[in-house]
Design an enzyme around this catalytic site. Sequence first.
Site, PDB file in Angstrom:
ATOM      1  N   HIS A 134       2.594 -10.620   6.913  1.00 45.71           N
ATOM      2  CA  HIS A 134       3.836 -10.638   6.142  1.00 45.71           C
ATOM      3  C   HIS A 134       4.342 -11.583   6.918  1.00 45.71           C
ATOM      4  CE1 HIS A 134       7.309  -8.516   4.052  1.00 45.71           C
ATOM      5  NE2 HIS A 134       7.551  -9.894   3.614  1.00 45.71           N
ATOM      6  N   GLY A 140       2.781  -8.688  -3.576  1.00 46.50           N
ATOM      7  CA  GLY A 140       3.402  -7.516  -3.511  1.00 46.50           C
ATOM      8  C   GLY A 140       4.413  -7.668  -4.953  1.00 46.50           C
ATOM      9  N   CYS A 180       5.580  -1.839   8.491  1.00 48.46           N
ATOM     10  CA  CYS A 180       6.842  -1.160   7.788  1.00 48.46           C
ATOM     11  C   CYS A 180       8.026  -1.296   8.542  1.00 48.46           C
ATOM     12  CB  CYS A 180       6.251   0.142   7.284  1.00 48.46           C
ATOM     13  SG  CYS A 180       7.514   0.622   6.585  1.00 48.46           S
ATOM     14  N   GLN A 192      -4.473   2.516   3.110  1.00 53.86           N
ATOM     15  CA  GLN A 192      -3.458   2.060   4.064  1.00 53.86           C
ATOM     16  C   GLN A 192      -2.791   3.380   4.848  1.00 53.86           C
ATOM     17  OE1 GLN A 192       0.483   0.533   4.144  1.00 53.86           O
ATOM     18  NE2 GLN A 192      -0.008  -1.126   5.233  1.00 53.86           N
ATOM     19  N   ASN A 236       1.126 -13.022   3.239  1.00 59.92           N
ATOM     20  CA  ASN A 236       1.981 -12.386   2.547  1.00 59.92           C
ATOM     21  C   ASN A 236       3.442 -12.612   2.309  1.00 59.92           C
ATOM     22  OD1 ASN A 236       3.170  -9.090   2.637  1.00 59.92           O
ATOM     23  ND2 ASN A 236       2.406  -9.914   0.522  1.00 59.92           N
TER      24      ASN A 236
HETATM   25  C1  LIG Z   1       8.598  -0.899  -3.131  1.00 59.37           C
HETATM   26  C2  LIG Z   1       7.733  -1.336  -1.911  1.00 59.37           C
HETATM   27  C3  LIG Z   1       7.129  -0.618  -1.101  1.00 59.37           C
HETATM   28  C4  LIG Z   1       6.324  -0.981  -0.062  1.00 59.37           C
HETATM   29  N1  LIG Z   1       5.403  -0.209   0.626  1.00 59.37           N
HETATM   30  C5  LIG Z   1       4.824  -0.652   1.544  1.00 59.37           C
HETATM   31  C6  LIG Z   1       3.756   0.043   2.138  1.00 59.37           C
HETATM   32  O1  LIG Z   1       3.306   1.287   1.957  1.00 59.37           O
HETATM   33  N2  LIG Z   1       3.072  -0.536   3.315  1.00 59.37           N
HETATM   34  C7  LIG Z   1       2.926  -1.856   3.370  1.00 59.37           C
HETATM   35  O2  LIG Z   1       2.369  -2.284   4.398  1.00 59.37           O
HETATM   36  N3  LIG Z   1       3.918  -2.636   2.872  1.00 59.37           N
HETATM   37  C8  LIG Z   1       4.763  -1.958   2.023  1.00 59.37           C
HETATM   38  N4  LIG Z   1       5.733  -2.755   1.266  1.00 59.37           N
HETATM   39  C9  LIG Z   1       5.735  -4.237   1.617  1.00 59.37           C
HETATM   40  C10 LIG Z   1       4.832  -5.027   0.738  1.00 59.37           C
HETATM   41  O3  LIG Z   1       3.237  -4.610   1.012  1.00 59.37           O
HETATM   42  C11 LIG Z   1       4.847  -6.522   1.149  1.00 59.37           C
HETATM   43  O4  LIG Z   1       4.246  -6.749   2.372  1.00 59.37           O
HETATM   44  C12 LIG Z   1       6.248  -6.943   0.778  1.00 59.37           C
HETATM   45  O5  LIG Z   1       6.634  -6.760  -0.543  1.00 59.37           O
HETATM   46  C13 LIG Z   1       6.217  -8.647   0.857  1.00 59.37           C
HETATM   47  O6  LIG Z   1       5.360  -9.028  -0.103  1.00 59.37           O
HETATM   48  P1  LIG Z   1       5.866  -9.736  -1.598  1.00 59.37           P
HETATM   49  O7  LIG Z   1       7.012 -10.529  -1.418  1.00 59.37           O
HETATM   50  O8  LIG Z   1       4.779 -10.372  -2.243  1.00 59.37           O
HETATM   51  O9  LIG Z   1       6.402  -8.626  -2.244  1.00 59.37           O
HETATM   52  C14 LIG Z   1       6.318  -2.279   0.231  1.00 59.37           C
HETATM   53  C15 LIG Z   1       7.040  -3.063  -0.592  1.00 59.37           C
HETATM   54  C16 LIG Z   1       7.867  -2.788  -1.876  1.00 59.37           C
HETATM   55  C17 LIG Z   1       8.670  -3.586  -2.693  1.00 59.37           C
END
Ligand SMILES: Cc1cc2nc3c(=O)[nH]c(=O)nc-3n(C[C@H](O)[C@H](O)[C@H](O)COP(=O)(O)O)c2cc1C
Length: 346
Positions: free
Chosen positions: A183, A245, A100, A70, A223
């Site tokens: 997302h 995630g 992000c 990514q 997502n």
């Molecule tokens: C600790 C943490 C770091 C994250 N870093 C990124 C990242 O580097 N790039 C990104 O696109 N999303 C990042 N996310 C978002 C996740 O990829 C994901 O979209 C988000 O957690 C929602 O999914 P979930 O509900 O299954 O956790 C991060 C999420 C968490 C919890």
Amino acid sequence: MKKYISNVISPKVSIAPMVDVTDRHFRYFLRILTKRPLLYTEMISCQGIINGNKNKLLDFNKVEKPLSLQIAGSTPEEIYEAVKIADNWDYDELNLNAGCPSDRVSGNFMGATLMAYPKLVKEMVDAMRSATKKPITIKHRIGIDGKNILPPSFHRTLLDSYQDMYDFISIVENSEIDRFIIHARIAILDGLSPKKNREIPPLRYEDVYRLKKEFPYLNMEINGGIKTLEEINHHLKFVNSVMIGRAAYNNSFMLREIDSLYNKDYINNISRKDVIEEFIPYIENLESLGENSFYAIKHIIGLFEGKPGSKRWKQILGTPASKNIKASALLKIALRELPKEVLYNL
Ligand SMILES: Cc1cc2nc3c(=O)[nH]c(=O)nc-3n(C[C@H](O)[C@H](O)[C@H](O)COP(=O)(O)O)c2cc1C
């Protein structure tokens, strides 16, 4: 313009990019639990790739494959250069971060801010396409609230309606994107922390399903807030694939069930004991190389989630790094101390 129909097969399930979590150690650990889902690196900026220590940032262990890199960036020129460099590594896919919300990322014209500039995103993807033949994907939100970040020339800074997302896709789909990872919440860019941005904006799964209906030829992955195999199966009725995630971190043992989505006759019987025993040689190898192995075990805290012993597991892993004990020794202590029925049981 001729529609781009990707011939790349969607991964069914992917494990989300997570900064400070999905590093090479955690990815190795995930592969012990599950072989099939696509894994992601942490987000890496174009400038990091162009100016930083490339081997340190881009090297990975081939057992982590399939693996997507990514990238966060803000101009076609820099992303072209970054992808050209990254193309020398054997990643299975290059992914553009357009979701992000953190100040550091979106405040620097990267991540979710890009959703307000679909033509730029298209140009960035076109630049990526001219730098690689590998699949290119994009991860974005269903919209943004860009109140404090978009310039006054924007007549609207709240781009959160279904139509806004539709308009965004209508423009960026004119470049060759092999999968859209959506997302299902908006990103609020007025100082709300990334953590709160994963909790406060409501999930709008129906909007993602509708989008897939209106663009049936595009690969779409959903997502946000998805935690169980049942939920994954439900979403797969409406979209091509699902990204998980935090559940992969908080409750990693559930990932064991995912391989059966790819082959229903396959039952993954790996136990927690097997997982720890397979991880120990990896940790010992890091120790023999003088690497900080305590860092490598901190992300595996979710292995006993919801089970007796979970608290003790977290205590053991939380032991402060010390010269007198190694991380591999902590894992061996866990094997001795944690309840046998949970270590062996499914
Ligand atoms: C600790 C943490 C770091 C994250 N870093 C990124 C990242 O580097 N790039 C990104 O696109 N999303 C990042 N996310 C978002 C996740 O990829 C994901 O979209 C988000 O957690 C929602 O999914 P979930 O509900 O299954 O956790 C991060 C999420 C968490 C919890």
